[in-house]
Motif scaffolding. Structure first.
Motif, PDB file in Angstrom:
ATOM      1  N   VAL A 122     -21.416 -36.646   8.216  1.00  0.00           N
ATOM      2  CA  VAL A 122     -22.863 -36.455   8.268  1.00  0.00           C
ATOM      3  C   VAL A 122     -23.158 -34.962   8.400  1.00  0.00           C
ATOM      4  O   VAL A 122     -22.714 -34.315   9.363  1.00  0.00           O
ATOM      5  CB  VAL A 122     -23.478 -37.235   9.446  1.00  0.00           C
ATOM      6  N   TYR A 123     -23.893 -34.445   7.446  1.00  0.00           N
ATOM      7  CA  TYR A 123     -24.320 -33.051   7.460  1.00  0.00           C
ATOM      8  C   TYR A 123     -25.765 -32.982   7.953  1.00  0.00           C
ATOM      9  O   TYR A 123     -26.576 -33.859   7.671  1.00  0.00           O
ATOM     10  CB  TYR A 123     -24.180 -32.432   6.071  1.00  0.00           C
ATOM     11  N   LYS A 124     -26.050 -31.912   8.696  1.00  0.00           N
ATOM     12  CA  LYS A 124     -27.351 -31.799   9.362  1.00  0.00           C
ATOM     13  C   LYS A 124     -28.090 -30.563   8.885  1.00  0.00           C
ATOM     14  O   LYS A 124     -27.518 -29.473   8.821  1.00  0.00           O
ATOM     15  CB  LYS A 124     -27.151 -31.756  10.875  1.00  0.00           C
ATOM     16  N   VAL A 125     -29.361 -30.745   8.562  1.00  0.00           N
ATOM     17  CA  VAL A 125     -30.252 -29.649   8.180  1.00  0.00           C
ATOM     18  C   VAL A 125     -31.392 -29.621   9.188  1.00  0.00           C
ATOM     19  O   VAL A 125     -32.109 -30.614   9.345  1.00  0.00           O
ATOM     20  CB  VAL A 125     -30.817 -29.833   6.755  1.00  0.00           C
ATOM     21  N   CYS A 126     -31.550 -28.502   9.888  1.00  0.00           N
ATOM     22  CA  CYS A 126     -32.549 -28.412  10.954  1.00  0.00           C
ATOM     23  C   CYS A 126     -33.517 -27.260  10.692  1.00  0.00           C
ATOM     24  O   CYS A 126     -33.120 -26.198  10.179  1.00  0.00           O
ATOM     25  CB  CYS A 126     -31.882 -28.201  12.309  1.00  0.00           C
ATOM     26  N   PHE A 127     -34.764 -27.502  11.073  1.00  0.00           N
ATOM     27  CA  PHE A 127     -35.814 -26.481  11.011  1.00  0.00           C
ATOM     28  C   PHE A 127     -36.396 -26.336  12.412  1.00  0.00           C
ATOM     29  O   PHE A 127     -36.727 -27.328  13.065  1.00  0.00           O
ATOM     30  CB  PHE A 127     -36.909 -26.876  10.026  1.00  0.00           C
ATOM     31  N   SER A 128     -36.510 -25.094  12.846  1.00  0.00           N
ATOM     32  CA  SER A 128     -36.957 -24.835  14.207  1.00  0.00           C
ATOM     33  C   SER A 128     -38.193 -23.944  14.201  1.00  0.00           C
ATOM     34  O   SER A 128     -38.252 -22.937  13.485  1.00  0.00           O
ATOM     35  CB  SER A 128     -35.836 -24.169  15.022  1.00  0.00           C
ATOM     36  N   ASN A 129     -39.156 -24.329  15.036  1.00  0.00           N
ATOM     37  CA  ASN A 129     -40.361 -23.521  15.263  1.00  0.00           C
ATOM     38  C   ASN A 129     -40.468 -23.194  16.750  1.00  0.00           C
ATOM     39  O   ASN A 129     -41.571 -23.009  17.278  1.00  0.00           O
ATOM     40  CB  ASN A 129     -41.601 -24.297  14.793  1.00  0.00           C
ATOM     41  N   LYS A 177     -38.254 -28.663  17.131  1.00  0.00           N
ATOM     42  CA  LYS A 177     -37.187 -28.582  16.125  1.00  0.00           C
ATOM     43  C   LYS A 177     -37.054 -29.946  15.472  1.00  0.00           C
ATOM     44  O   LYS A 177     -37.117 -30.972  16.151  1.00  0.00           O
ATOM     45  CB  LYS A 177     -35.867 -28.158  16.768  1.00  0.00           C
ATOM     46  N   GLN A 178     -36.893 -29.953  14.163  1.00  0.00           N
ATOM     47  CA  GLN A 178     -36.752 -31.216  13.434  1.00  0.00           C
ATOM     48  C   GLN A 178     -35.526 -31.138  12.533  1.00  0.00           C
ATOM     49  O   GLN A 178     -35.326 -30.151  11.814  1.00  0.00           O
ATOM     50  CB  GLN A 178     -38.002 -31.502  12.612  1.00  0.00           C
ATOM     51  N   CYS A 179     -34.710 -32.207  12.560  1.00  0.00           N
ATOM     52  CA  CYS A 179     -33.460 -32.229  11.804  1.00  0.00           C
ATOM     53  C   CYS A 179     -33.425 -33.417  10.844  1.00  0.00           C
ATOM     54  O   CYS A 179     -34.032 -34.467  11.106  1.00  0.00           O
ATOM     55  CB  CYS A 179     -32.258 -32.301  12.748  1.00  0.00           C
ATOM     56  N   PHE A 180     -32.679 -33.234   9.760  1.00  0.00           N
ATOM     57  CA  PHE A 180     -32.471 -34.281   8.762  1.00  0.00           C
ATOM     58  C   PHE A 180     -30.969 -34.438   8.555  1.00  0.00           C
ATOM     59  O   PHE A 180     -30.222 -33.453   8.576  1.00  0.00           O
ATOM     60  CB  PHE A 180     -33.153 -33.914   7.443  1.00  0.00           C
ATOM     61  N   PRO A 237     -20.029 -31.947   9.663  1.00  0.00           N
ATOM     62  CA  PRO A 237     -19.772 -33.015  10.643  1.00  0.00           C
ATOM     63  C   PRO A 237     -19.118 -32.549  11.930  1.00  0.00           C
ATOM     64  O   PRO A 237     -19.236 -33.211  12.962  1.00  0.00           O
ATOM     65  CB  PRO A 237     -18.857 -33.975   9.874  1.00  0.00           C
ATOM     66  N   LEU A 238     -18.420 -31.399  11.908  1.00  0.00           N
ATOM     67  CA  LEU A 238     -17.801 -30.853  13.123  1.00  0.00           C
ATOM     68  C   LEU A 238     -18.703 -29.859  13.827  1.00  0.00           C
ATOM     69  O   LEU A 238     -18.255 -29.135  14.725  1.00  0.00           O
ATOM     70  CB  LEU A 238     -16.465 -30.185  12.769  1.00  0.00           C
ATOM     71  N   ASN A 239     -19.954 -29.799  13.388  1.00  0.00           N
ATOM     72  CA  ASN A 239     -20.966 -28.917  13.976  1.00  0.00           C
ATOM     73  C   ASN A 239     -20.679 -27.438  13.715  1.00  0.00           C
ATOM     74  O   ASN A 239     -21.157 -26.566  14.454  1.00  0.00           O
ATOM     75  CB  ASN A 239     -21.105 -29.162  15.488  1.00  0.00           C
ATOM     76  N   ASN A 240     -19.894 -27.150  12.678  1.00  0.00           N
ATOM     77  CA  ASN A 240     -19.701 -25.767  12.260  1.00  0.00           C
ATOM     78  C   ASN A 240     -20.922 -25.291  11.487  1.00  0.00           C
ATOM     79  O   ASN A 240     -21.470 -26.028  10.668  1.00  0.00           O
ATOM     80  CB  ASN A 240     -18.443 -25.637  11.390  1.00  0.00           C
ATOM     81  N   MET A 241     -21.319 -24.053  11.741  1.00  0.00           N
ATOM     82  CA  MET A 241     -22.507 -23.515  11.100  1.00  0.00           C
ATOM     83  C   MET A 241     -22.186 -23.103   9.661  1.00  0.00           C
ATOM     84  O   MET A 241     -21.316 -22.274   9.409  1.00  0.00           O
ATOM     85  CB  MET A 241     -23.027 -22.303  11.887  1.00  0.00           C
ATOM     86  N   LEU A 242     -22.884 -23.718   8.713  1.00  0.00           N
ATOM     87  CA  LEU A 242     -22.724 -23.383   7.296  1.00  0.00           C
ATOM     88  C   LEU A 242     -23.789 -22.403   6.822  1.00  0.00           C
ATOM     89  O   LEU A 242     -23.541 -21.614   5.913  1.00  0.00           O
ATOM     90  CB  LEU A 242     -22.785 -24.656   6.445  1.00  0.00           C
ATOM     91  N   PHE A 259     -31.100 -23.942   9.853  1.00  0.00           N
ATOM     92  CA  PHE A 259     -29.640 -23.899   9.890  1.00  0.00           C
ATOM     93  C   PHE A 259     -29.071 -25.226   9.410  1.00  0.00           C
ATOM     94  O   PHE A 259     -29.714 -26.277   9.528  1.00  0.00           O
ATOM     95  CB  PHE A 259     -29.115 -23.538  11.292  1.00  0.00           C
ATOM     96  N   VAL A 260     -27.849 -25.146   8.856  1.00  0.00           N
ATOM     97  CA  VAL A 260     -27.139 -26.307   8.316  1.00  0.00           C
ATOM     98  C   VAL A 260     -25.766 -26.356   8.961  1.00  0.00           C
ATOM     99  O   VAL A 260     -25.075 -25.330   9.048  1.00  0.00           O
ATOM    100  CB  VAL A 260     -27.005 -26.213   6.783  1.00  0.00           C
TER     101      VAL A 260
END
Length: 207
Positions: free
Chosen positions: A89-96, A30-33, A64-69, A60-61
């Protein structure tokens, strides 16, 4: 007279807040930005799997409170837009992680903020001069050209990866055919040699 408007156009392009990248996503990884955004900022995400497996990935995005957008599974491509409700900080992750042997190549386009006006003092009630109209037309054409170049780059990457994969398969197939050809040739030589050996043995026995 034309240089001030061309300078405005160049400055607008140079300060456009966007990030485009292509990255490798190994199997079971999994890689996140991460992006630090202000409250009320708008961001847009476009992604596409350009190589690997069935051309799908989980995305998934979170805020900052780790709520799923945003959350989608096994998508080949998709787009997502959101206006932030808090700073952080907002997080965009891609999972394989669902794949056990095939790694993926993913294209990501991350844009933040609204498009600024080409000329800040322009409004709907003001008539545009011929030079201003020309600059606006050039600006719109350049945006179309940029989108077209991105699309062609993705297609070129997909076709190149498929061509390289096909070339690798043909390489191994050619090696296999060469080995089989040598084995058949050696077998035929040994078989013919055995025929002549048996004939000489029979002649010697009869004499």
């Amino acid at each position: 007279m034309r240089y001030p408007f061309l300078l405005i156009l160049a400055v607008y392009i140079a300060f456009a807040n966007a990030t485009e990248l292509t990255f490798e996503l190994p199997d079971n990884e999994k890689q996140c930005f991460y992006e630090d955004l202000e409250q009320g900022a708008k961001f847009d995400i476009d992604f596409q799997v350009i190589a690997g497996g069935n051309y799908d990935v989980d995305c998934f995005v979170t805020d900052p409170l780790n709520n799923m957008l945003y959350q989608e599974r096994k998508k080949q491509y998709d787009s997502f837009s959101h206006t932030t409700t808090m700073k952080g900080v907002y997080k965009v992750c891609f999972s394989n992680e669902f794949s056990t042997f095939s790694h993926k190549t993913v294209y990501l386009d991350f844009r933040t903020g609204e498009d600024d006006r080409l000329m800040p003092d322009m409004n709907g009630a003001t008539a545009l001069t011929q030079m201003e109209s020309a600059c606006l037309s050039i600006h719109e054409i350049l945006k179309v050209v940029s989108d077209s170049q991105t699309w062609y780059r993705l297609r070129e990457a997909q076709d190149r990866i498929r061509a390289e994969d096909l070339n690798e398969r043909m390489h191994f197939w050619s090696i296999g055919e060469t080995i089989i050809l040598f084995v058949v040739c050696i077998g035929q030589v040994l078989m013919l040699k055995s025929f002549f050996s048996e004939k000489k043995a029979n002649v010697a026995t009869s004499t």
